[in-house]
Design a protein around this motif. Structure first.
Motif, PDB file in Angstrom:
ATOM      1  N   THR A  39      -9.760  12.496  -1.304  1.00 20.34           N
ATOM      2  CA  THR A  39      -8.962  13.135  -0.313  1.00 20.34           C
ATOM      3  C   THR A  39      -8.311  12.224   0.939  1.00 20.34           C
ATOM      4  OG1 THR A  39     -10.504  14.436   0.866  1.00 20.34           O
ATOM      5  CG2 THR A  39      -9.360  15.334  -1.068  1.00 20.34           C
ATOM      6  N   GLU A  40      -9.473  10.955   1.197  1.00 23.41           N
ATOM      7  CA  GLU A  40      -9.127  10.313   2.360  1.00 23.41           C
ATOM      8  C   GLU A  40      -8.241   9.162   1.723  1.00 23.41           C
ATOM      9  OE1 GLU A  40     -11.671   7.876   5.543  1.00 23.41           O
ATOM     10  OE2 GLU A  40     -12.788   9.308   4.040  1.00 23.41           O
ATOM     11  N   THR A  41      -7.330   8.756   2.743  1.00 26.63           N
ATOM     12  CA  THR A  41      -6.475   7.592   2.504  1.00 26.63           C
ATOM     13  C   THR A  41      -7.090   6.480   3.344  1.00 26.63           C
ATOM     14  OG1 THR A  41      -4.670   8.782   2.016  1.00 26.63           O
ATOM     15  CG2 THR A  41      -4.187   6.577   2.777  1.00 26.63           C
ATOM     16  N   LEU A  47     -10.898   4.820  -1.888  1.00 23.93           N
ATOM     17  CA  LEU A  47     -10.102   5.589  -0.850  1.00 23.93           C
ATOM     18  C   LEU A  47      -8.783   5.713  -1.464  1.00 23.93           C
ATOM     19  CD1 LEU A  47     -10.970   4.847   2.551  1.00 23.93           C
ATOM     20  CD2 LEU A  47     -11.945   6.699   1.127  1.00 23.93           C
ATOM     21  N   LEU A  48      -7.839   6.499  -1.515  1.00 27.05           N
ATOM     22  CA  LEU A  48      -6.525   6.557  -1.929  1.00 27.05           C
ATOM     23  C   LEU A  48      -5.754   5.528  -0.803  1.00 27.05           C
ATOM     24  CD1 LEU A  48      -5.752  10.589  -1.869  1.00 27.05           C
ATOM     25  CD2 LEU A  48      -5.973   9.021  -3.768  1.00 27.05           C
ATOM     26  N   ALA A  49      -4.906   4.775  -1.838  1.00 22.51           N
ATOM     27  CA  ALA A  49      -4.247   3.689  -1.241  1.00 22.51           C
ATOM     28  C   ALA A  49      -3.073   4.141  -0.226  1.00 22.51           C
ATOM     29  CB  ALA A  49      -3.385   2.871  -2.278  1.00 22.51           C
ATOM     30  N   PRO A  50      -3.139   3.398   0.886  1.00 22.50           N
ATOM     31  CA  PRO A  50      -2.116   3.720   1.967  1.00 22.50           C
ATOM     32  C   PRO A  50      -0.672   3.747   1.395  1.00 22.50           C
ATOM     33  CG  PRO A  50      -3.665   2.402   2.931  1.00 22.50           C
ATOM     34  CD  PRO A  50      -4.175   2.505   1.579  1.00 22.50           C
ATOM     35  N   ALA A  51       0.228   4.905   1.444  1.00 19.29           N
ATOM     36  CA  ALA A  51       1.333   4.694   0.663  1.00 19.29           C
ATOM     37  C   ALA A  51       2.478   4.020   1.645  1.00 19.29           C
ATOM     38  CB  ALA A  51       1.904   6.391   0.572  1.00 19.29           C
ATOM     39  N   GLY A  65       1.343   4.422  -3.770  1.00 19.79           N
ATOM     40  CA  GLY A  65       0.667   5.647  -3.131  1.00 19.79           C
ATOM     41  C   GLY A  65       0.758   6.768  -4.273  1.00 19.79           C
ATOM     42  N   TYR A 143      -3.192  -2.298   5.293  1.00 25.06           N
ATOM     43  CA  TYR A 143      -4.379  -2.543   4.501  1.00 25.06           C
ATOM     44  C   TYR A 143      -5.285  -3.738   5.153  1.00 25.06           C
ATOM     45  CZ  TYR A 143      -2.124  -0.378   0.649  1.00 25.06           C
ATOM     46  OH  TYR A 143      -1.636   0.538  -0.273  1.00 25.06           O
ATOM     47  N   VAL A 159      -6.048   5.315  -6.388  1.00 26.89           N
ATOM     48  CA  VAL A 159      -7.369   4.919  -5.885  1.00 26.89           C
ATOM     49  C   VAL A 159      -7.650   3.506  -5.621  1.00 26.89           C
ATOM     50  CG1 VAL A 159      -9.845   5.309  -5.606  1.00 26.89           C
ATOM     51  CG2 VAL A 159      -8.473   7.188  -6.565  1.00 26.89           C
TER      52      VAL A 159
END
Length: 183
Positions: A39-41, A47-51, A65, A143, A159
């Protein structure tokens, strides 16, 4: 202020060249595909990729994202970067070979480059994949960009699987892409 920018560019170039010589470059933490979606970006594996959404040289807007039909490969580059020049033909081949399973974006960090030089680079290497323009460097900063190229491998769930600083030998790069698209 200008002096600091040139010092930073020099450091980035030096780090890029140094890392290009090392075949074990990059941040090698690989996130396991079978683990639950985080759930963390953030800008690291697991981690989820920053959108982000950026307009590309072709005038279209491209977004990264969240979950997608394909895996995503984002390469942050600048036209003056020697390792980027070495890697460009390989990325072209990978983009063509894996086009049905992988979206490859070559994000030009225009805040460290000149648009006319970036366009000349794209023409010289006949890049066929989208070239989004990070004109203010905000996406590169999201990033934690410190070197060119910085390659981010993102699975279809959104991810980050791996962040690679510098270039890899073509066979190693393709192996990583195969693993990415296989999941």
């Amino acid at each position: 202020m200008k002096r600091n920018k040139y010092i930073l560019l020099g450091v980035i170039l030096l780090v890029s060249i140094t890392m290009a010589r090392n075949t074990e470059v990059g941040i090698s933490t690989v996130f396991k595909q079978d683990e639950p979606v985080p759930t963390e970006t953030g800008p690291r594996a697991g981690l989820l990729a920053p959108a982000f959404s950026l307009t590309a040289m072709d005038g279209k807007t491209y977004s990264v994202g969240g979950a997608k039909d394909k895996a995503t490969f984002v390469s942050f580059w600048a036209s003056w970067c020697e390792p980027c020049k070495q890697e460009a033909p390989e990325l072209n081949r990978m983009a063509a070979k894996y086009k049905d399973k992988l979206d490859l974006y070559g994000v030009n960090v225009t805040s460290y480059d000149k648009l006319k030089d970036a366009k000349a680079f794209v023409d010289e290497y006949q890049l066929k994949f989208p070239i989004p323009l990070d004109e203010k460097g905000t996406v590169y900063a999201q990033y934690n960009g410190v070197a060119f190229p910085t390659n981010v491998l993102i699975d279809s769930r959104g991810v980050i699987q791996e962040i690679i600083l510098g270039i890899l030998p073509e066979k190693e790069l393709e192996r990583k892409i195969k693993e990415l698209v296989a999941n």
